[in-house]
Every structure is written in structure tokens, then in C-alpha cells.
Scaffold this motif. Structure first.
Motif, short mmCIF file in Angstrom:
data_model
loop_
_atom_site.label_atom_id
_atom_site.label_comp_id
_atom_site.label_asym_id
_atom_site.label_seq_id
_atom_site.Cartn_x
_atom_site.Cartn_y
_atom_site.Cartn_z
N ILE A 127 0.83 -1.22 0.00
CA ILE A 127 0.00 0.00 0.00
C ILE A 127 0.86 1.25 0.00
CG2 ILE A 127 -1.62 1.33 1.41
CD1 ILE A 127 -2.90 -1.32 2.22
N GLY A 128 1.94 1.22 0.79
CA GLY A 128 2.82 2.40 0.85
C GLY A 128 3.46 2.70 -0.49
N GLU A 160 0.92 3.99 -2.99
CA GLU A 160 0.56 5.39 -2.73
C GLU A 160 1.66 6.32 -3.20
OE1 GLU A 160 -1.36 8.11 0.84
OE2 GLU A 160 -0.35 6.20 1.32
N GLN A 200 -4.47 -0.55 -5.91
CA GLN A 200 -4.68 0.05 -4.59
C GLN A 200 -5.99 -0.46 -3.97
OE1 GLN A 200 -4.11 4.24 -5.91
NE2 GLN A 200 -2.73 4.39 -4.13
N HIS A 205 -6.31 -2.54 -0.50
CA HIS A 205 -7.13 -2.09 0.62
C HIS A 205 -8.16 -3.15 1.02
CE1 HIS A 205 -5.47 1.85 1.09
NE2 HIS A 205 -5.68 2.18 -0.18
N TYR A 247 -0.48 1.03 6.83
CA TYR A 247 -0.94 2.40 6.95
C TYR A 247 -0.63 3.16 5.67
CZ TYR A 247 4.00 2.70 8.38
OH TYR A 247 5.36 2.57 8.45
N GLN A 248 -1.43 4.26 5.45
CA GLN A 248 -1.23 5.13 4.30
C GLN A 248 -0.51 6.40 4.76
OE1 GLN A 248 -4.70 5.27 1.54
NE2 GLN A 248 -5.77 4.21 3.21
N ASP A 266 -2.36 8.27 7.41
CA ASP A 266 -2.27 7.64 8.72
C ASP A 266 -0.92 7.96 9.37
OD1 ASP A 266 -4.74 6.40 8.29
OD2 ASP A 266 -3.77 4.74 7.23
#
Length: 840
Positions: free
Chosen positions: A479-480, A483, A503, A507, A816-817, A820
Motif C-alpha cells: 500500500i505504501g 501510494e 490500490q 485495501h 498504513y497510508q 495515517d
């Protein structure tokens, strides 16, 4: 070559040497014979002939004697080699000089290979000392010696041998030893068996509880066991060698003597029951006296066996009283008692048994037959037919009773029973009936099943928690990086749509991981005061579009319901999962009923209640009831419906009911299930009732746009390299300089040198050597005011399960994004009020 051929060859050799010698002598005496007169020559020839005849006669005698000697030697060697025992000659150093065939056979090798070999080579190591002393004494004293020891053949086979050695001399005068070797393995085995047999018999006599004694023909005790000594109150030495008159009172001794005389004179056994006076009071005994006969059937003594039957007599005396007491026990016993005749027909049944049968009187089950009961297996019937006791647990099926029309009962379903069936066999004869004890163990079995499920759930929880932690660590990287890549791509760039789909999938995977933690009861969400009725109406309105054709919903909801403390999204998940499960149980058409009320803790059933170890901690509970008219479930299915991904309908199901249980578990509530195949199901969810007023909105504060004062050095600690790289990129993107450490010890070392320049520490929880809590404590000992963010793939409730001394400023849940991470940094650095921090 034969002996006769040897003699012929020897004679020919002798003749040849004689002729050679004669020619030599003739050559030397030719001149002498020329001077002799004819008369002297004749005389000389006559003497020669006579001498020749004498020599021939002597030679014949010698040949005869030689033949006798050789024949004797042949007989000696035949006897020597074919003797039933081994013979061998040993030097004074123990070397084998000569051995016969039997010796070679016993030692497992050829005779030629034995020569010059030490006999000790064939003797077991543990018995070498015996052999050494045997040979030493023999050569020192010259006296014959014998010993027994174990020998070993070249192939490892062992046997017991008897060595008999005699001192002798060789032809050259050297001392030797003549040894006779015998295999005594069978004798040793017989002796060992005899010792064991004697020990066994002595043990039986010594340890038996019955009195055993032997008397000779003179009525003198020759052997007694401890039981006899205990009865007489004397030691063995005080009894052996004495008579009854030396031990017992005169009248009793005289009675014993009369019995003994009868046995000796008649040669017959007797058995009597009698009362005797012993040192510890009056005893009742059963005595058997039998004669000991020799090979001529003459009596040489008496064997006496006495059994103390005092307890039996006392039992007989108390039998009448016992029968009266038994009647009371029989009637009031919580265990079912049945009596069947030899054919298996029911005769008696006590009230507890009638309750198990589901009838009121014995008359209702009078014709019940034990061996026609389909619940009694063939194995049990076979054991009973052999006179054996049958003790087993089984599940009694009332449907089988109805199908076979064994008797009329209003009961249905199954019951777990413990059954003990004992054949009644008087005096070792054939059975005359059967006594049956029945105990209802349904609750015990259910408890055992609960314990097994609890153990399974604990194992499942450990596995699920570990998987969620692993997934969250990996998803943090995915996810990191997605992003970061999304921010770097210009709007509308090629691949943007693919990136958004990636993405979305990441999620969704993170949501599944979160649901797994919810299943464990580790996610409490953000509980607020919620009106259960309003929450139910809102959820049902959203579900209306998904209602299957033919499915009806009936609601029995008050205007406003009980207020509970719960996460609003969690409530929606529970209602959605229960209603969807009810819809799926319907066969094309059916009804789902939903109601809400309150109930007391004492009214909550403990049958099919989950979690299995739940205990109420409040007096009143709010209850959401969802009932359906669907296919229903059996007990086995009910026990598994809260397992993740379990379904008996079709594949592809998720965590629906498992998440329901996890949410309820986190809120200290429970779920009960009532169901039978073909009769639908009822799910009831209980929450502790709250007396607080004013339900909350259930909305969480958003700090995605929090203002963050970036800049400075952040120490990043994580044992996963990919996680460190991703977090480093995100922190750099937020305007921070990053120092990285692969574990807690490396972080402490870096912090010790640069603690004055480091602005904040972001550390993982689960690491080798030093974990997150240990690292936090070590850092605070160096600098007490350092802000720390604790990150973990586990839920915050699990991470903070144990009370730790030092606390972080914020908790960051993986994956976490960027927002976050930004929010956690703002909280830790004081840019957001600490009330917003996710810390207990």
C-alpha cells in the motif's frame, strides 16, 4: 594311505637299506671268505640261515606288535574324536595344542584353526577371571579343577560350558592340561527355570492373602506364610517346628488335630467353615486341608489353605439391613437402574431410568427387549453372550426407538449415556439376567466438546493473529509503495487506472486482515452509546435492496430500544451477517423475524452459547433476535458455524458469522443458537445493557488534513527490510531525514550516539532481540522525553494487552497510508491534541 600300505612301504625301505649294507660288507670280506674251507663255509651258511630265520620270526612279532599298537591308536583316536564331550590339551600358557572334533564343534571352528589359539579367546569377557583362576590353581597345585563359565563362538553365539581340567606332561616333559569341555546350556536353562518356578511358588505362598501352611505326618508345622503368622500373632520361627497345641488354645488345637488325622488316615481333602479365636479377636475362616501323597500314594503330610471370611460373614449378617437400604437407594438414585431376565426382557426400572426413557411407569416399557434395542451394538451383544461386562458411552437416539416402535415416548433427538451392563452369573454358571446402570452424561459430553472447541479456537486465534500480522506487514509495503507511485504519476498518465485497481485490491486485502483481527475479538472499534432499535432499522433499510425473492421480513421492534455501548459500523456488520445468513437458509421462500428486547443474565441459555467460555458480568442484557424458517442445523454444524470461512451451503463464503462472534466477544457479550434440521434457526445476540442516556453519533473524528511541522531526524526501527524502505520513502516525502535500524539493539546503539539530534522514533512492535516495548523502555532511559510511535501488524488491543511501564505517544496500525502516518506524527509531535491519539 592305509596302515597296511604304510607297513609294506616301511619293510621295502628296510630291505633296500639291508641289501646296500650287505653289499658293502661283502666287498670288505671277500678276501677273508677265500681262505675258508668248504666245511667252514657250510657251517657259516647254516648259522646265517638260522640267524636269518630268527630275525624273520622277530620281525614278524614286531610287525604283529606294531599292528596291535596302531590298531589301539586308531581306536583311541576314534574314541577321542567321536566322544560326546570336547577334549583338548592346553599348554601352561593356555594355548590349545590338540583338540577333538567335538571341541571344535562346540567352539564353532575347525580343529586345524584351534591349534595354537588361546582358549581364553572363546570365553566371555565377564567370565575371564573364572577361567584364569581355574588354570592358575591347576598348574600350581597339580590338582584337577572344574568350573562353569560362558563361551562365545566366532559368530557371536554364546553357550554355557563346563570345564574339567587335569594336569599332565607332554612327550618332552612340558606341563600341559587335559581339558574336558561340555555344553551345559540346557542344564543351566533348566536350573534357571527351576529357580524361577521355585521363586514364583514361594512368592505366591508368601504374598497371598490366604493362609497357607504345611504339616508333616507328626502334625508339626514345616512351612507357613505371613498370613498364617498374622492370624496366630506369632513369627515364622515361633510356628515352624511346633504343633497346634503350642500355638492355639487347647480345645481349638484338638479340633484341628482331629481334622488332620482324618485327612492323613483317609487320604481325602476336607473343607470346613469355622469360628476361631485369634490374637485379634474372633475370626471366621474357610479351611481346606488336603493330603500330600508320594509316588506310592502314601500320605507324607498335609497342605492347609485358610481363607478369612470374617468380612463375608459380617456382610451376610448385614444383608437384610442392606436390602432395606437398597430399596431406598434404588428408588432415589440419580443413576438409572434396570434389571433384565436371561432373554433380555425388562423386569424392573427405577424412576431415574424411567425419566431417561421418557415414560412415567414401568408398565409403559414392560415389553422392552435389551437385545432388540438398535442402540445396543453387535459388539456389546457378543461380549454379554460371553459373560463379560460391557461398559461404554454412546448416544441414545430416540428416533431409532420410534422407528423400531420399541415403546412410546414423547422425547426426540439424542442423549449421551454412560452404560454399564453386568451379566448376573451365580456361582460361575451361565447368566440368569443382566443388571444395567445408565447415567445421563449429555452435559458432561457437551462440556468436553466445549473444552475441545475452546482449545481449537485458541489455536485458531493464534494462527489467525499471526497471519494477520504477517499480511499487515506485507500490505504495508504494497500500500505504501502504491501510494508513493500514485503521487509520482501525473494525472491521467498511462497505467493510472491499473494502479488504482491495485490500490483497491490492496485495501480490500487489508480489510480482510482487519476482519481477521475482529474475529479474534481484538478490535473494539470506537464504541459510543447507540440505540439498538434505530441502528437495526437503518441497517435493515440498507439491506432491503438485497432481499431475495420470496423472502419476507417481519420486525417486532419497539419505538426506541435499549441503549448499548458499541461501534456503529460493527452493529451494521452484525445485523447484515445475521440477516444474510437467515436468507441463505431459506428454500426459495420463507420468513425471517427480527425482534429486540431485554433479558436477565439468568435467562440466557448455556446451550449452544458462544463464546463457549463466556460468563455474564451484568444483570441485564440487550437482545437482538433473528429467527428464520429455513433448513435448520444439527449440533455438529452449530459447533462450526462461527469458524472462519465455514459454510454448509456453497463455497466462497467469508468471515461473516466469525466476525459477528469476534465483535460480540470484544463487547463482552454472547451469541446463542437454537436450531434443528428442518425447523429453522434462532440467533440471539446479547450486549450488556447500558443505563447511560443520549446515544452518540457514532462518527469518528477525521484528522487526515492535520497540520504537521515537518523537518528533523526520525529514527526508523523495523526488522523487515522492505517495510523500512517503504516507510523511509514516506517519511522522506513528508520532509524528514531518516536514520534506519534493523532491530531494537541497533536502534539503542544509534540513539545513544545521536539522541540529542533525533526528533522522533518510529519503531515496530515485533522484532528479534529487543521488541518494541523493550526498545521504548531502553530509549526512554537514555532520553525520557523522546516522542515514540509504536507500529504493529497486530491490532492495538493485542499490542497493549499487557500493562507496560513506558507508553508511546501514538499507535500506528499496519498497513498504513500516508495520511495515517502523517496523523500519527502530528499526534506524537504535539501538533494534534493528545485526546485524538489512539492510545489507551
Amino acid at each position: 594311505m592305509t596302515t597296511q600300505e604304510n607297513r609294506a612301504k616301511a619293510a621295502a625301505d628296510l630291505r633296500q637299506r639291508a641289501e646296500t649294507l650287505a653289499r658293502e660288507r661283502d666287498a670288505r670280506t671277500s678276501e677273508d671268505t677265500a681262505a675258508l674251507s668248504p666245511e667252514e663255509i657250510r657251517k657259516t651258511l647254516h648259522e646265517l640261515r638260522v640267524h636269518q630265520i630268527e630275525l624273520e620270526m622277530q620281525n614278524e612279532e614286531l610287525r604283529t606288535a606294531q599292528a596291535r599298537i596302531e590298531a589301539g591308536r586308531d581306536r583311541y583316536y576314534d574314541l577321542y574324536d567321536l566322544a560326546p564331550v570336547g577334549y583338548c590339551t592346553l599348554s601352561n600358557k593356555g594355548l590349545i595344542l590338540e583338540a577333538n572334533l567335538i571341541a571344535a564343534t562346540l567352539l564353532g571352528t575347525s580343529r586345524s584353526l584351534l591349534v595354537k589359539q588361546p582358549l581364553s579367546r572363546f570365553i566371555l569377557k565377564e567370565d575371564q577371571t573364572i577361567y584364569y583362576l581355574h588354570r592358575k590353581i591347576l598348574f600350581e597345585t597339580g590338582e584337577s579343577q572344574e568350573c562353569e563359565l560362558r563361551l562365545v563362538k566366532p559368530d557371536g553365539a554364546r553357550f554355557w560350558g563346563h570345564l574339567a581340567g587335569t594336569a599332565a606332561q607332554a612327550e618332552d616333559g612340558a606341563p600341559v592340561c587335559r581339558v574336558v569341555l561340555s555344553d551345559i546350556t540346557e542344564r543351566k536353562r533348566a536350573e534357571d527355570n527351576l529357580r524361577k518356578s521355585e521363586h514364583f511358588i514361594k512368592s505366591i505362598i508368601h504374598f497371598t492373602q490366604d493362609i497357607i501352611a504345611f504339616k508333616d505326618n507328626n502334625f508339626i508345622f514345616r512351612l507357613v506364610n505371613p498370613a498364617m503368622c498374622n492370624l496366630a500373632g506369632k513369627t515364622e520361627n515361633e510356628i515352624v517346628g511346633k504343633t497346634d497345641f503350642d500355638i492355639f488354645p487347647y480345645e481349638l488345637a484338638e479340633k484341628f488335630r482331629n481334622h488332620d488325622k482324618y485327612v492323613i488316615e483317609s487320604g481325602q481333602s476336607i473343607n470346613i467353615e469355622e469360628e476361631i479365636s485369634s490374637y485379634n479377636g474372633i475370626r471366621y475362616v474357610s479351611t481346606t486341608k488336603a493330603p500330600i501323597l508320594n509316588e506310592n500314594n502314601a500320605c507324607e503330610g498335609i497342605v492347609i489353605i485358610v481363607r478369612d471370611i470374617t468380612e463375608r460373614k459380617q456382610a451376610e449378617k448385614s444383608l437384610h439391613e442392606s436390602e432395606e437400604r437398597f430399596k431406598g437407594i434404588y428408588e432415589t438414585s440419580p443413576i438409572g437402574i434396570e434389571l433384565y431376565d436371561v432373554h433380555g426382557d425388562l423386569i424392573l426400572a427405577n424412576p431415574a431410568c424411567l425419566e431417561i426413557f421418557g415414560v412415567s411407569t414401568v408398565a409403559e416399557v414392560k415389553g422392552f427387549k435389551l437385545f432388540e434395542d438398535p442402540n445396543v451394538t453387535d459388539d456389546v451383544k457378543a461380549r454379554l453372550s460371553q459373560g463379560e461386562t460391557a461398559h461404554y458411552d454412546f448416544t441414545f437416539d430416540f428416533e431409532l426407538v420410534k422407528n423400531h416402535r420399541l415403546y412410546e415416548t414423547q422425547r426426540f433427538g439424542t442423549m449421551d449415556l454412560n452404560v454399564l451392563i453386568t451379566p448376573i452369573i451365580p456361582e460361575g454358571k451361565v447368566p440368569v439376567g443382566y443388571l444395567v446402570h445408565i447415567q445421563d452424561i449429555t452435559e458432561r459430553v457437551r462440556l468436553q466438546q466445549r473444552l475441545q472447541i475452546l482449545e481449537k479456537n485458541k489455536s485458531l486465534e493464534r494462527m489467525t493473529g499471526s497471519i494477520a500480522h504477517l499480511f499487515n506487514n506485507q500490505l504495508a509495503v504494497v500500500i505504501g509503495n502504491l501510494e508513493l507511485l500514485s503521487e509520482d504519476l501525473p494525472s491521467g498518465a498511462m497505467g493510472s487506472e491499473n494502479l488504482r485497481e491495485a490500490q483497491t485490491a490492496a485495501h480490500r486485502a487489508a480489510e480482510t486482515s482487519r476482519l481477521m483481527l475482529t474475529f479474534l475479538g481484538q478490535s473494539q472499534g470506537k464504541p459510543v452509546m447507540v440505540d439498538l432499535v434505530n441502528a437495526c432499522r437503518q441497517s435493515l433499510a440498507r439491506l432491503e435492496t438485497d432481499r431475495p425473492m420470496g423472502a419476507e421480513i417481519r420486525c417486532d421492534l419497539p419505538d426506541s430500544g435499549p441503549v448499548i455501548r458499541a461501534d456503529r459500523s460493527h452493529l451494521d456488520q452484525i445485523i447484515s451477517a445475521l440477516v444474510t445468513n437467515a436468507w441463505e437458509s431459506l428454500d426459495k421462500a420463507g420468513e425471517v423475524s427480527i425482534s429486540i428486547n431485554t433479558t436477565s443474565a439468568s435467562d440466557i441459555s448455556d446451550t449452544h452459547r458462544f463464546p463457549l467460555d463466556w460468563e455474564p458480568n451484568a444483570e441485564t442484557y440487550a437482545c437482538l433476535r433473528v429467527a428464520d424458517t429455513g433448513c435448520g442445523m444439527n449440533d455438529t454444524t452449530i459447533g462450526r458455524i462461527f469458524d472462519p470461512f465455514f459454510t454448509d451451503k456453497f463455497t466462497g463464503r467469508g468471515l461473516g458469522l466469525a466476525v459477528v462472534l469476534g465483535i460480540v466477544k470484544a463487547s463482552e457479550g454472547c451469541v446463542t443458537v437454537e436450531s434443528e434440521p428442518g425447523r429453522g434457526s434462532v440467533f440471539q445476540v446479547m450486549w450488556p445493557f447500558s443505563s447511560e442516556n443520549g446515544p452518540g453519533t457514532g462518527e469518528n473524528k477525521s484528522v487526515a488534513s492535520a497540520t504537521l511541522q515537518s523537518g528533523g531526524i526520525i529514527l526508523l526501527v523495523d526488522d523487515q527490510e522492505m517495510v523500512r524502505k517503504t516507510a523511509n520513502a514516506m517519511l522522506t516525502r513528508l520532509g524528514f531525514e531518516v536514520l534506519m535500524a534493523k532491530d531494537g539493539e541497533e536502534a539503542v546503539d544509534l540513539f545513544s550516539e545521536l539522541h540529542q539530534t533525533i526528533r522522533l522514533v518510529l519503531t515496530d512492535l515485533t522484532m528479534p532481540r529487543l521488541n518494541g516495548w523493550e526498545t521504548l523502555g531502553a530509549l526512554r532511559r537514555i532520553r525520557s522525553d523522546i516522542p515514540v510511535i509504536l507500529a504493529s501488524g497486530y491490532d492495538m488491543n493485542s499490542a497493549f494487552a499487557e500493562n507496560q511501564g513506558e507508553q508511546p505517544q501514538a499507535f500506528l496500525s499496519k498497513p498504513y497510508q500516508m495520511n495515517d502516518l502523517k496523523r500519527a506524527l502530528a499526534i506524537a509531535l504535539g501538533d494534534i491534541a493528545s485526546d485524538d491519539a489512539d492510545i489507551h
